[in-house]
Design an enzyme around this catalytic site. Sequence first.
Site, PDB file in Angstrom:
ATOM      1  N   GLU A 100       0.879  -1.184   0.000  1.00  0.00           N
ATOM      2  CA  GLU A 100       0.000   0.000   0.000  1.00  0.00           C
ATOM      3  C   GLU A 100       0.902   1.216   0.000  1.00  0.00           C
ATOM      4  OE1 GLU A 100      -3.165   0.805   0.189  1.00  0.00           O
ATOM      5  OE2 GLU A 100      -4.078  -1.176   0.313  1.00  0.00           O
ATOM      6  N   CYS A 107      -2.579   8.417   4.231  1.00  0.00           N
ATOM      7  CA  CYS A 107      -2.435   8.227   2.783  1.00  0.00           C
ATOM      8  C   CYS A 107      -3.743   8.588   2.085  1.00  0.00           C
ATOM      9  CB  CYS A 107      -1.977   6.822   2.444  1.00  0.00           C
ATOM     10  SG  CYS A 107      -2.876   5.561   3.297  1.00  0.00           S
TER      11      CYS A 107
END
Length: 1005
Positions: free
Chosen positions: A763, A797
């Site tokens: 990720e 994020c």
Amino acid sequence: MTLQEGVTAEPTQRPAGEAPHDTLEGQIQETARRIFSLTTKPKLSRWSAERWQTEMMDWAMQDERLKVELFRFVDVFPTLGSRAEIARHLREYFGQEGVHAPAPLRLGIGLAAPGSPLSPVAGAVIRKQLRAFAQRFIVGRDARSAVPTLRALRRADTGFTLDVLGEASVSEAEADAYAHAYLELLDGLAQEAASWQPAAIVDQAAWGPVPRVNLSLKITSLYSQIDPVDFAGSVRAVAERLRPIMRKAMHTGAALTLDLEQFRYRDLTAAVFREYDQAGLVLQAYLRDAEADLAHLIDWAEAGRRTISLRLVKGAYWDYETVLAAQEGWPLPVFTHKPDTDAMFERLVRTMLEHPSIRPAFASHNVRSLAAVMATARSLSVADDAFEIQMLHGMGDPIKEAVRALGLRLREYAPVGELIPGMAYLVRRLLENTANDSFLRHTFVEGEAVDQLVQPPQPSPEFPCQPHLAVVASTDPASPSPFRNQPHADFSRREKRDDYDAALAAVRNRLGKPSPLWIGGRQITTKHREASFNPARPAETVGVTSYGGPAEALAAVEAARRAQPAWGDTPPAQRAALLFRAAELMRGELCELAALETLEAAKTRREADADVGEAIDFLEYYGREMLRLGGQRKMGGAPGELNHYFYQPRGPALVVAPWNFPLAILTGMTSAALVAGNTVIVKPAGPTPIIGAQLARILHAAGAPPGVVNYLPCSGGEVGDLLVTHPDVSLIAFTGSQEVGLRIISQAAQHPARDGVKHVIAEMGGKNAIIVDSDADLDVAVLETIVSAFHYSGQKCSAASRVVVLEQAYETFVNRLVEATRSLRVGPPEDPATRVGPVITAAAKERIEEFIEQGKSEARLAFAGGPPAGGWPDHGFYVAPHIFVDVPPQAVIAQEEIFGPVVAVLRARDMDEALAIANGTRFALTGGLISRSPATIARVRREFRVGNLYINRGITGALVERQPFGGFKMSGIGSKAGGPDYLLQFMEPRTITENTMRRGFAPPD
Ligand SMILES: Cc1cc2nc3c(=O)[nH]c(=O)nc-3n(C[C@H](O)[C@H](O)[C@H](O)COP(=O)(O)OP(=O)(O)OC[C@H]3O[C@@H](n4cnc5c(N)ncnc54)[C@H](O)[C@@H]3O)c2cc1C
């Protein structure tokens, strides 16, 4: 005619089922019949605006779908700048499939067709009608324009209470403007009211003169940062803005009532009231604990020998409270059975009338409820002028006639203000009028028989009940309940705030202790130690962690390798049970874990609580997922052959976690690997090893066998490559920067594991955009941008770092965003007033500041936050929010992930350009759209290509199972965390086919 005269002078015939007259119930019913006999249904002329409005309500009541579209149209209407825009929205709302628009509306849609010369006419007609509709409920823009209506009310022997329209203020500038509007109202009305002739019925109460000017006020509009999590600070800020208003009210002899809003502000409002008990307060009967609340209030009033003004209502936020509680998993604060609310209303009426410390007002349009007030007062020998009846302007006019005819003091609640802030009010009134359970609907629309309408409410068997606090039992792998998210802490409840404060103190008491590695089930200390610090106060050491070097890294891999076969063969249900036990342990120490996050990761209370909650969710969800996936699936149906499909673990997993969700992401990746049957080597992020150590401790306490969980804080530079390239590591789960992620992917490809190609789940970042449409609700756009861009200092994020705004909304949006950002408190995360804390390290601060410098050469800096007078406290790593505007799409600050509180605002001519900008980066993680156009929403759903798209809300805070999370393009490889495909990545599927036919004989299936 007085009420007493009204009721006794004209005895009506007692219909069957009517209660005997000499009981209170009999008196209530008789009074209710009397009220009905005094009401006349209004006759509306064919072409009157009211006729049209009534028809519109009728349509809404007949068709739920149409009602939704009607209300949404009313809501968006004030932001539609042109007739063409009105026509477009008309088509989009009512021309949709499944919306059965009635004939006049269909005619309007036809006229509004694209290219039709009559399209502007349709827009103009709608605008005129909706304005007239708003005017039915709203008495003017300000004091001056309200005067004619107020005079008319007075001529009709009716008092008023004025409320300045406006929902929550998004900035302190807006809160100031709101306060100012009240001061102007008080000034404007004082003179006017002084010129009025006395009118005893409205000016005189049993206790003396009644102020002619009466205002109602919502405390949420007085402080943009109001939040029960910062209880004392919110009370202080509201009280400060209220002070001049209260002074002026006292000076001009006006009365002021603090309206009651959503449940989460109930205690705050009461606390403000206790500072200004000259004001009035509101009590909501739909709250399950309303009776206890009233008892406290009476005790307080009596203990201080005070007399307090109290308005009893049922409550205007029923839908909101029920939806919110269901979404958050909180106990419902309101009743769900309408007669419970009605019955509670009647109980509270009695208590209020029994206590002389209360000056009561009863607000309702329900004839039965009003009759209960009147009859109860009479039974207690309370004089007619010792209480008043209140109703909303524009609603229930025939009932008002009756109340006045009975000689009671009547006051109308009447809002003043502009149309835009007025729409939320209007939609609430529409909802109230058209709700299935509404008394007005039953009375005037459905024409229910009087006999039925006067009957006593039939409460549910549990009435009066307290909210149930759900006790979460530990999950039994043999019969797991359906997955539910761990509820976030409801900080409007005092005990939650107190728990957090206590946890913070307890954790702080234990800071600085050494923290070991865990290898092969043993705790190991090493010579190499690293301290972790509080980013808000770097001099404060949170803990001292043993660091692993190459020797410990090799030992951890070896321990994982040795434990792998047995763990891989452990039945899936037993592995799931480990996760469920860990979840239970985490729930038990949720508050302390969250407090530790506040100190080590600089998370504010809500952010820290949410992170621990998410960690628990991962444990509960992946445990259940493994139960779903753990068995063998029979495939095909051909006779004579048995096909089995099942999964096997991949082998030892390396988990490399980030610091920004220090428990949640670490727990998510670790627990997924574990429950799938893989042993793990866990490398926590450098800044948050003490939080990571809690996971290792909890998993061992939950029964992880030796070597199954190996906890290895270490320097990535020193042993990262060794671990990634080690032949006994089969699987790597990584969340972090793109740079490190790509390096891991590349190394893994070049260094296969002993048993095959290494599997990598990575990720990596995002450069996420929110698109703000021209018809967006800018309250939502501004507030959600603030949360998405600046909470946790933008270090997520998923954070918003670009906002793409359509031309028509651009200037207003930017101005409001700047003011709202200016109002944010930047400071230590343990201070409940803080919205933006420090960033994680000095290096992060430096990097973000470099981006800010870069931005100055690329775009216009519209807002730059800075330290308070006296500088940042305790040398914390603070970077205040920054907003760049008119940012070119290819600018560095519009393309690179900054991971800080810096937002780039970009201008777009139309939706084509907005989408091109939004999609125009190498990332595809999260994105958002704020729009009220059904066609635009449908288009953006298709064309804004990101992993998680959020519409009309913020773009952070994905919940396990509800919003599986993760992106594509350069945002990562792998399936979404917290989703149904996630565990599959940690396993390999196998198929076994057995020929079951022997000698021509196949056993039955
Ligand atoms: C002068 C005035 C001031 C007001 N000020 C406030 C205020 O400060 N704060 C505030 O919240 N409201 C306020 N209200 C609104 C009020 O709370 C009610 O929403 C409104 O008056 C409708 O109640 P009713 O008795 O007229 O109608 P009814 O039709 O008898 O009751 C409707 C009410 O019942 C409740 N209800 C509906 N469905 C259910 C259900 N399934 N289960 C349980 N309860 C249900 C809801 O409260 C709903 O509003 C005010 C109203 C007036 C007239």
